[in-house]
Design an enzyme around this catalytic site. Structure first.
Site, PDB file in Angstrom:
ATOM      1  N   HIS A  43       0.662  -1.180   0.018  1.00 58.60           N
ATOM      2  CA  HIS A  43       0.023   0.172  -0.051  1.00 58.60           C
ATOM      3  C   HIS A  43       1.045   1.285   0.071  1.00 58.60           C
ATOM      4  O   HIS A  43       1.690   1.354   0.856  1.00 58.60           O
ATOM      5  CB  HIS A  43      -0.747  -0.020   1.185  1.00 58.60           C
ATOM      6  CG  HIS A  43      -2.047   1.024   1.017  1.00 58.60           C
ATOM      7  ND1 HIS A  43      -3.240   1.030   0.447  1.00 58.60           N
ATOM      8  CD2 HIS A  43      -1.832   2.469   1.671  1.00 58.60           C
ATOM      9  CE1 HIS A  43      -4.080   2.181   0.817  1.00 58.60           C
ATOM     10  NE2 HIS A  43      -3.016   2.952   1.188  1.00 58.60           N
ATOM     11  N   CYS A  44       0.904   1.906  -0.899  1.00 56.03           N
ATOM     12  CA  CYS A  44       1.748   3.044  -1.333  1.00 56.03           C
ATOM     13  C   CYS A  44       1.216   4.509  -0.718  1.00 56.03           C
ATOM     14  O   CYS A  44      -0.002   4.947  -1.327  1.00 56.03           O
ATOM     15  CB  CYS A  44       1.913   3.229  -2.710  1.00 56.03           C
ATOM     16  SG  CYS A  44       3.025   4.472  -3.098  1.00 56.03           S
ATOM     17  N   PRO A  45       1.763   5.265   0.148  1.00 57.31           N
ATOM     18  CA  PRO A  45       1.189   6.386   0.586  1.00 57.31           C
ATOM     19  C   PRO A  45       1.267   7.543  -0.359  1.00 57.31           C
ATOM     20  O   PRO A  45       0.685   8.626  -0.359  1.00 57.31           O
ATOM     21  CB  PRO A  45       1.946   6.786   2.056  1.00 57.31           C
ATOM     22  CG  PRO A  45       3.148   5.898   1.959  1.00 57.31           C
ATOM     23  CD  PRO A  45       2.799   4.667   1.082  1.00 57.31           C
TER      24      PRO A  45
END
Length: 322
Positions: free
Chosen positions: A111-113
């Site tokens: 999950h890439c912020p």
């Protein structure tokens, strides 16, 4: 720049890289992560059985029946079928539950912020192109700014505030180039080995045990699985990945004693990473172009009654894993 030709070339290169960078970034952000198809969800009756019966053999039997016709080859560390309590489904291979999105994501990488989205099967190619074009964009800015950066330290620039902008621009582009090059290089290595970030930190577990290269089909096939068969789409943020995200070719499926064996004479090809065989019948066979490769094998037409051969995967135990 005083040369008109140099100005035109730099303007075209700058706007081309910027357009591709924005396009791939947009696609990475707004492409919704894919979730497991309905075949992996438990039926209403199976859900009732899981809730009513105490944990034990009854749960095992429910999962055996639910997973026997699914192309599921990975297990938990204890050898159980991977089941998600929150989504109430049997996890497909390479699928993981994202605690931020609160759903199971097909071939989840992380999950890439920075993009506020899960990077998985549906947008992993876009994420790679985003890294590539952002790196090229920063390198282009640093390269074109370098001569003026040198003039700044040799007092070759007019004494105006603009020279500080040049210094800041060079430092920013150079620092981003260093960080992006390491991240892009790491993901290129993952693609070459057919791994996700999660699988690099924790190798997938199959029925016979852990194998870090269980999904690797060789460099060329690994590249095709992410970028597709048509090379004209490789550099464009257009979805062209092979498969459906629910099932993946693996060289290890035939080592499972409860899987159907391969046709005679093909077991030796497992020793060659470029000749890995594929599951007998993936869930979305028509969507995986890898299965039509000349080196892959097709099901024998002499057994029409075994339409789901090679997909039986009885569970040993059930272990909660979210």
């Amino acid at each position: 720049m005083e040369n008109v030709g140099e100005q035109v070339v730099c303007l075209i290169a700058y706007h081309l890289l910027f357009a591709m960078f924005v396009w791939s970034y947009w696609k990475t952000i707004f492409t919704l992560p894919m979730n497991p198809s309905k075949e992996f969800h438990l039926s209403y009756a199976e859900k009732e059985l899981l809730e009513r019966e105490p944990r034990g053999e009854a749960h095992q039997e429910v999962l055996r029946r639910a997973a026997k016709d699914l192309p599921v080859y990975t297990r938990t560390m204890s050898g159980a079928i991977r089941y998600c309590d929150r989504c109430q489904l049997i996890k497909p291979d390479r699928c993981h539950h994202c605690s931020v999105c609160d759903k199971c994501i097909l071939k989840m990488d992380h999950h890439c912020p920075w993009v506020n989205n899960c990077v998985g099967f549906s947008n992993y190619k876009f994420f790679l192109l985003f890294l590539a074009y952002s790196l090229l964009y920063c390198l282009f800015i640093a390269a074109t700014d370098l001569q003026y950066f040198i003039k700044f330290w040799t007092n070759g620039l007019p004494d105006t505030q603009a020279k500080f902008h040049i210094m800041f621009l060079f430092f920013a582009a150079a620092m981003f180039s260093v960080s992006l090059s390491s991240l892009f290089g790491y993901h290129c290595w993952l693609v070459s080995k057919n791994k996700s970030t999660l699988e690099a930190f924790r190798s997938p577990v199959f029925r016979h045990g852990t194998d870090k290269n269980g999904f690797s089909l060789g460099f060329r096939k690994n590249m095709r699985q992410v970028f597709g068969d048509e090379k004209k789409y490789w550099l464009l943020p257009i979805f062209s990945s092979l498969g459906d995200g629910c099932s993946f070719p693996t060289c290890l499926v035939n080592q499972d004693p409860e899987q159907a064996s391969t046709p005679a004479g093909l077991n030796s090809s497992l020793k060659n990473p470029e000749n890995h065989q594929f599951p007998a019948k993936p869930l979305r066979e028509s969507q995986s172009h890898l299965l039509t490769d000349s080196q892959s094998w097709t099901e024998s037409s002499t057994n029409p009654g075994k339409g789901k051969a090679g997909m039986s995967n009885p569970a040993l135990t059930m272990e909660n894993e979210t």
